[in-house]
Scaffold this motif. Sequence first.
Motif, PDB file in Angstrom:
ATOM      1  N   GLY A 120      -3.101   6.019  -6.830  1.00  0.00           N
ATOM      2  CA  GLY A 120      -3.910   5.041  -5.861  1.00  0.00           C
ATOM      3  C   GLY A 120      -3.017   3.916  -6.099  1.00  0.00           C
ATOM      4  O   GLY A 120      -2.060   3.383  -6.788  1.00  0.00           O
ATOM      5  N   PRO A 121      -3.442   2.637  -5.577  1.00  0.00           N
ATOM      6  CA  PRO A 121      -2.769   1.233  -5.580  1.00  0.00           C
ATOM      7  C   PRO A 121      -2.634   0.831  -6.964  1.00  0.00           C
ATOM      8  O   PRO A 121      -1.870  -0.024  -7.309  1.00  0.00           O
ATOM      9  CB  PRO A 121      -3.694   0.433  -4.694  1.00  0.00           C
ATOM     10  CG  PRO A 121      -4.726   1.431  -3.687  1.00  0.00           C
ATOM     11  CD  PRO A 121      -4.660   2.325  -4.628  1.00  0.00           C
ATOM     12  N   ASP A 122      -3.606   1.025  -7.818  1.00  0.00           N
ATOM     13  CA  ASP A 122      -3.621   0.618  -9.233  1.00  0.00           C
ATOM     14  C   ASP A 122      -2.848   1.539 -10.177  1.00  0.00           C
ATOM     15  O   ASP A 122      -2.831   1.255 -11.490  1.00  0.00           O
ATOM     16  CB  ASP A 122      -5.002   0.146  -9.707  1.00  0.00           C
ATOM     17  CG  ASP A 122      -5.688  -0.779  -8.878  1.00  0.00           C
ATOM     18  OD1 ASP A 122      -5.092  -1.606  -8.492  1.00  0.00           O
ATOM     19  OD2 ASP A 122      -7.173  -0.567  -8.779  1.00  0.00           O
ATOM     20  N   ASP A 123      -2.270   2.468  -9.709  1.00  0.00           N
ATOM     21  CA  ASP A 123      -1.645   3.654 -10.638  1.00  0.00           C
ATOM     22  C   ASP A 123      -0.392   3.720 -10.617  1.00  0.00           C
ATOM     23  O   ASP A 123       0.468   4.684 -10.861  1.00  0.00           O
ATOM     24  CB  ASP A 123      -2.339   4.959 -10.119  1.00  0.00           C
ATOM     25  CG  ASP A 123      -3.753   5.105 -10.027  1.00  0.00           C
ATOM     26  OD1 ASP A 123      -4.169   4.611 -10.931  1.00  0.00           O
ATOM     27  OD2 ASP A 123      -4.307   5.810  -9.221  1.00  0.00           O
ATOM     28  N   ALA A 124       0.225   2.304 -10.616  1.00  0.00           N
ATOM     29  CA  ALA A 124       1.826   2.176 -10.732  1.00  0.00           C
ATOM     30  C   ALA A 124       2.466   2.968  -9.535  1.00  0.00           C
ATOM     31  O   ALA A 124       3.577   3.653  -9.739  1.00  0.00           O
ATOM     32  CB  ALA A 124       2.307   2.841 -12.180  1.00  0.00           C
ATOM     33  N   PRO A 125       2.103   2.821  -8.405  1.00  0.00           N
ATOM     34  CA  PRO A 125       2.950   3.417  -7.366  1.00  0.00           C
ATOM     35  C   PRO A 125       4.082   2.981  -7.245  1.00  0.00           C
ATOM     36  O   PRO A 125       4.343   1.463  -7.417  1.00  0.00           O
ATOM     37  CB  PRO A 125       2.117   3.389  -6.061  1.00  0.00           C
ATOM     38  CG  PRO A 125       1.451   2.018  -6.188  1.00  0.00           C
ATOM     39  CD  PRO A 125       0.911   2.052  -7.564  1.00  0.00           C
ATOM     40  N   THR A 126       5.464   3.647  -6.801  1.00  0.00           N
ATOM     41  CA  THR A 126       6.585   3.168  -6.542  1.00  0.00           C
ATOM     42  C   THR A 126       6.761   2.183  -5.516  1.00  0.00           C
ATOM     43  O   THR A 126       5.848   2.428  -4.462  1.00  0.00           O
ATOM     44  CB  THR A 126       7.490   4.229  -6.207  1.00  0.00           C
ATOM     45  OG1 THR A 126       7.740   5.196  -7.480  1.00  0.00           O
ATOM     46  CG2 THR A 126       8.971   3.874  -5.989  1.00  0.00           C
ATOM     47  N   ARG A 127       7.182   0.914  -5.708  1.00  0.00           N
ATOM     48  CA  ARG A 127       7.107  -0.010  -4.497  1.00  0.00           C
ATOM     49  C   ARG A 127       8.442   0.148  -3.697  1.00  0.00           C
ATOM     50  O   ARG A 127       9.544   0.405  -4.173  1.00  0.00           O
ATOM     51  CB  ARG A 127       7.134  -1.335  -4.998  1.00  0.00           C
ATOM     52  CG  ARG A 127       5.931  -1.839  -6.020  1.00  0.00           C
ATOM     53  CD  ARG A 127       6.097  -3.245  -6.613  1.00  0.00           C
ATOM     54  NE  ARG A 127       6.895  -2.999  -7.783  1.00  0.00           N
ATOM     55  CZ  ARG A 127       7.669  -4.319  -8.109  1.00  0.00           C
ATOM     56  NH1 ARG A 127       7.346  -5.420  -7.570  1.00  0.00           N
ATOM     57  NH2 ARG A 127       8.572  -4.334  -9.074  1.00  0.00           N
TER      58      ARG A 127
END
Length: 253
Positions: free
Chosen positions: A142-149
């Motif tokens: 999810g958005p808070d789970d360190a997704p690759t940017r």
Amino acid sequence: MTDQEIESFVADGFVRVRGAVPRATVEDCRAQLWEASGCSPDDPAGWTEPVVRIGAMGTPAFREAANTPALHEAYDQLVGAGRWRAPLGLGTFPLRFPSEKDPGDDGWHLDAGWTGEAGEYRVNLRSRGRALLMLFLFTDVGPDDAPTRIRSGSHLDLPPLLDGAGEEGRPWFPLCADAVPASEGRREVAATGEAGDVFLCHPFLIHAAQRHGGSAPRFLAQPPLEPSGLLDLGGGSAPSPVERAVRAGLRRA
């Protein structure tokens, strides 16, 4: 993939293949990653580091994950039939854990293609050594789970920086120093999704990690898809989507 998804890949530099890896395979791979990490899913007190890195994994489960029918079809569509090598496994794995610590590896960059004779990483216009960058999600992200940017469209900023550098290309670190400023202002996208999803990315895409601010660890593989040759940028009548994007970047220069 649909024609619309392929055109999105050319324009944005990435496409998400939903459910590309079956759930049972994901669970098998995730269990092996937990074991390799030395951590336990039932002991958050042991998650003391923001990131644990694991190298290549070539067990049957990881070979299966990298070579599902959906992914083989997508590789053909983006790179070209017969123009990539079937992965023998997956790696590397940056396993990110909830933490207030600076992970120390969250700068914007592109991935290198190969290692030169002097031991330096290099990239060339015909993308020697890398047909795609791939992001395999082995946990829900999810958005808070360190997704690759991801900087959407940043792959189009690279070709002018490599044009004229020949087959030897440019050293990776100086190239990043030019490419990252060139892509500033691009729309930022987070590579969120469900376990089993795979992001297939153009090899020139600018991307970055980030600190994990959620509650559950994020397990991801970030291997290359290896090419069987070099990109054909000579004006052929049927370029692959990867080649089309490079040509588009050169025309923008």
